[in-house]
Motif scaffolding. Structure first.
Motif, PDB file in Angstrom:
ATOM      1  N   ALA A 115      30.927  45.259  26.469  1.00  0.00           N
ATOM      2  CA  ALA A 115      30.746  43.905  26.917  1.00  0.00           C
ATOM      3  C   ALA A 115      29.187  43.455  26.995  1.00  0.00           C
ATOM      4  N   PRO A 116      29.100  42.290  26.690  1.00  0.00           N
ATOM      5  CA  PRO A 116      27.882  41.741  26.761  1.00  0.00           C
ATOM      6  C   PRO A 116      27.094  42.121  28.196  1.00  0.00           C
ATOM      7  N   GLY A 117      25.477  42.301  28.100  1.00  0.00           N
ATOM      8  CA  GLY A 117      25.032  42.690  29.107  1.00  0.00           C
ATOM      9  C   GLY A 117      25.067  41.647  30.280  1.00  0.00           C
ATOM     10  N   GLY A 118      25.177  42.013  31.393  1.00  0.00           N
ATOM     11  CA  GLY A 118      25.560  41.323  32.571  1.00  0.00           C
ATOM     12  C   GLY A 118      26.820  40.905  32.978  1.00  0.00           C
ATOM     13  N   VAL A 119      27.866  41.312  31.982  1.00  0.00           N
ATOM     14  CA  VAL A 119      29.253  41.129  32.293  1.00  0.00           C
ATOM     15  C   VAL A 119      29.886  42.162  33.384  1.00  0.00           C
ATOM     16  N   ARG A 120      30.297  41.954  34.205  1.00  0.00           N
ATOM     17  CA  ARG A 120      31.212  42.904  35.092  1.00  0.00           C
ATOM     18  C   ARG A 120      32.581  42.765  35.134  1.00  0.00           C
ATOM     19  N   ASN A 121      33.321  43.857  35.603  1.00  0.00           N
ATOM     20  CA  ASN A 121      34.677  43.811  35.520  1.00  0.00           C
ATOM     21  C   ASN A 121      35.281  43.453  34.273  1.00  0.00           C
ATOM     22  N   ALA A 122      34.745  44.524  33.359  1.00  0.00           N
ATOM     23  CA  ALA A 122      34.905  43.988  31.803  1.00  0.00           C
ATOM     24  C   ALA A 122      36.487  43.964  31.636  1.00  0.00           C
ATOM     25  N   TRP A 123      37.348  45.047  32.217  1.00  0.00           N
ATOM     26  CA  TRP A 123      38.838  44.892  32.069  1.00  0.00           C
ATOM     27  C   TRP A 123      39.378  44.014  32.686  1.00  0.00           C
ATOM     28  N   PHE A 124      39.027  43.452  33.790  1.00  0.00           N
ATOM     29  CA  PHE A 124      39.613  42.059  34.531  1.00  0.00           C
ATOM     30  C   PHE A 124      39.699  41.019  33.629  1.00  0.00           C
ATOM     31  N   ARG A 125      38.520  40.805  32.835  1.00  0.00           N
ATOM     32  CA  ARG A 125      38.382  39.611  32.088  1.00  0.00           C
ATOM     33  C   ARG A 125      39.462  39.388  31.248  1.00  0.00           C
ATOM     34  N   PRO A 126      39.543  40.105  30.080  1.00  0.00           N
ATOM     35  CA  PRO A 126      40.566  40.190  29.129  1.00  0.00           C
ATOM     36  C   PRO A 126      42.041  40.112  29.666  1.00  0.00           C
ATOM     37  N   ALA A 127      42.047  40.971  30.746  1.00  0.00           N
ATOM     38  CA  ALA A 127      43.579  40.996  31.253  1.00  0.00           C
ATOM     39  C   ALA A 127      44.134  39.752  31.563  1.00  0.00           C
ATOM     40  N   THR A 128      43.125  38.986  32.155  1.00  0.00           N
ATOM     41  CA  THR A 128      43.425  37.638  32.916  1.00  0.00           C
ATOM     42  C   THR A 128      43.268  36.444  31.977  1.00  0.00           C
ATOM     43  N   ALA A 129      42.866  36.616  30.997  1.00  0.00           N
ATOM     44  CA  ALA A 129      42.203  35.450  30.112  1.00  0.00           C
ATOM     45  C   ALA A 129      43.200  34.480  29.933  1.00  0.00           C
ATOM     46  N   THR A 130      44.778  34.831  29.681  1.00  0.00           N
ATOM     47  CA  THR A 130      45.684  33.894  29.475  1.00  0.00           C
ATOM     48  C   THR A 130      46.566  33.557  30.931  1.00  0.00           C
ATOM     49  N   GLY A 131      46.064  33.782  32.011  1.00  0.00           N
ATOM     50  CA  GLY A 131      46.668  33.691  33.094  1.00  0.00           C
ATOM     51  C   GLY A 131      47.641  34.766  33.330  1.00  0.00           C
ATOM     52  N   GLY A 132      48.588  34.427  34.149  1.00  0.00           N
ATOM     53  CA  GLY A 132      49.684  35.326  34.775  1.00  0.00           C
ATOM     54  C   GLY A 132      49.478  36.112  35.918  1.00  0.00           C
ATOM     55  N   LEU A 133      48.560  35.527  36.692  1.00  0.00           N
ATOM     56  CA  LEU A 133      48.139  36.304  38.189  1.00  0.00           C
ATOM     57  C   LEU A 133      47.839  34.986  38.829  1.00  0.00           C
ATOM     58  N   VAL A 134      48.123  35.227  40.381  1.00  0.00           N
ATOM     59  CA  VAL A 134      48.097  34.237  41.326  1.00  0.00           C
ATOM     60  C   VAL A 134      46.999  34.808  42.460  1.00  0.00           C
ATOM     61  N   HIS A 135      46.170  33.796  42.699  1.00  0.00           N
ATOM     62  CA  HIS A 135      45.168  34.221  43.811  1.00  0.00           C
ATOM     63  C   HIS A 135      45.959  33.787  45.063  1.00  0.00           C
ATOM     64  N   VAL A 136      46.155  34.836  45.693  1.00  0.00           N
ATOM     65  CA  VAL A 136      47.159  34.736  46.875  1.00  0.00           C
ATOM     66  C   VAL A 136      46.521  34.294  48.156  1.00  0.00           C
ATOM     67  N   PRO A 137      46.918  33.604  49.080  1.00  0.00           N
ATOM     68  CA  PRO A 137      46.422  33.352  50.501  1.00  0.00           C
ATOM     69  C   PRO A 137      46.641  34.457  51.419  1.00  0.00           C
ATOM     70  N   PRO A 138      45.977  34.594  52.347  1.00  0.00           N
ATOM     71  CA  PRO A 138      44.817  34.044  52.698  1.00  0.00           C
ATOM     72  C   PRO A 138      43.348  34.748  52.253  1.00  0.00           C
ATOM     73  N   SER A 139      42.388  34.209  51.603  1.00  0.00           N
ATOM     74  CA  SER A 139      41.432  34.814  51.217  1.00  0.00           C
ATOM     75  C   SER A 139      40.005  34.204  51.964  1.00  0.00           C
ATOM     76  N   GLY A 140      40.306  32.858  52.095  1.00  0.00           N
ATOM     77  CA  GLY A 140      39.240  32.192  52.627  1.00  0.00           C
ATOM     78  C   GLY A 140      39.684  31.047  53.712  1.00  0.00           C
ATOM     79  N   MET A 141      39.093  31.116  54.762  1.00  0.00           N
ATOM     80  CA  MET A 141      39.179  30.283  55.962  1.00  0.00           C
ATOM     81  C   MET A 141      38.004  29.491  56.227  1.00  0.00           C
ATOM     82  N   TRP A 142      38.065  28.472  57.194  1.00  0.00           N
ATOM     83  CA  TRP A 142      36.951  27.682  57.653  1.00  0.00           C
ATOM     84  C   TRP A 142      35.806  28.604  58.231  1.00  0.00           C
ATOM     85  N   ARG A 143      36.114  29.833  58.601  1.00  0.00           N
ATOM     86  CA  ARG A 143      34.850  30.618  59.169  1.00  0.00           C
ATOM     87  C   ARG A 143      34.699  31.672  58.197  1.00  0.00           C
TER      88      ARG A 143
END
Length: 246
Positions: free
Chosen positions: A21-49
């Motif tokens: 992978a080019p320099g500075g790229v992290r999570n090299a496997w995650f990027r191509p594996a999710t490039a065409t979608g197919g995953l849902v970022h599920v709640p709750p990961s963020g709240m007001w606080r």
């Protein structure tokens, strides 16, 4: 993300994708594996606080339609347009393109045309063509009470032309270069300042940072709304205060 990285690395133990992978790229496997979608970022990961680490799930499991063929782009865009305009209309085709992550305007325009009588057209400032769903209630231009928006609030990022809510001169203070959108408050429907909550021991303080000096009436209304918000964000604090930035 770490679990996905570990799983894919285990499936391909002889491939050092990180080294390729080019320099500075992290999570090299995650990027191509999710490039065409197919995953849902599920709640709750963020709240007001708080904002925690994102969790991902196979979209077919989350949606419960593993055996159904995904729709083609044209069909999907029509569904997206109905949902988008329900929340954000009236809006321009450029607004839809920006919000939906599309790179091309023609498919969006074609989807708009396919909705036919479901849509009504308006003319916005500068002659911009705006679309909305037909049959929705049109609210008269009345004074809007003070309101607080969270970080990355969709009311701001839902449009390509944000000046309908965010005056251009305040854009640099709200939209940061790293893609961050800071918490803001509205006066008469327009972004008029920033806010933040600090917690020190048992005391929670909501700090207001206006872009211009509010009137006495606006100040009182903001403080009243801020008092409710700080109690909501920090419900277990013994003391709740509202302060103005110097």
């Amino acid at each position: 993300m770490a679990e996905i990285e570990a799983h894919l690395t285990g499936l391909h133990p002889d491939v050092d994708l990180a080294a390729a992978a080019p320099g500075g790229v992290r999570n090299a496997w995650f990027r191509p594996a999710t490039a065409t979608g197919g995953l849902v970022h599920v709640p709750p990961s963020g709240m007001w606080r708080s904002h925690g680490k994102p969790r991902y799930l196979d979209a077919t499991l989350w949606l419960g339609d593993a055996d159904r063929e995904p729709p083609d782009l044209a069909t999907a865009l029509v569904t997206v347009l109905r949902r988008y305009l329900t929340a954000y209309g009236p809006a321009s085709p450029d607004d839809v393109v920006r919000w939906a992550g599309q790179r091309r305007l023609p498919p969006v325009r074609k989807a708009l045309e396919s909705l036919g009588d479901e849509l009504v057209r308006h003319t916005g400032p500068g002659g911009t063509e705006l679309f909305d769903l037909a049959g929705l209630e049109v609210v008269d231009d009345v004074p809007a009470p003070p309101r607080f928006l969270s970080r990355w609030d969709s009311l701001i990022i839902g449009y390509a032309a944000r000046e309908r809510i965010l005056p251009p001169e305040h854009n640099p203070a709200v939209a940061k270069k790293n893609g961050d959108f800071l918490p803001t408050f509205l006066l008469d429907g327009f972004v008029a300042g920033l806010w933040s909550v600090d917690r020190a021991g048992d005391t929670a303080v909501l700090r207001l940072q206006p872009f211009a000096t509010p009137s006495r009436q606006q100040r009182a209304a903001l403080e009243e709304e801020a008092e409710r918000l700080v109690r909501f964000v920090e419900p277990d604090a013994a003391r709740h205060e509202v302060a103005w930035a110097d």
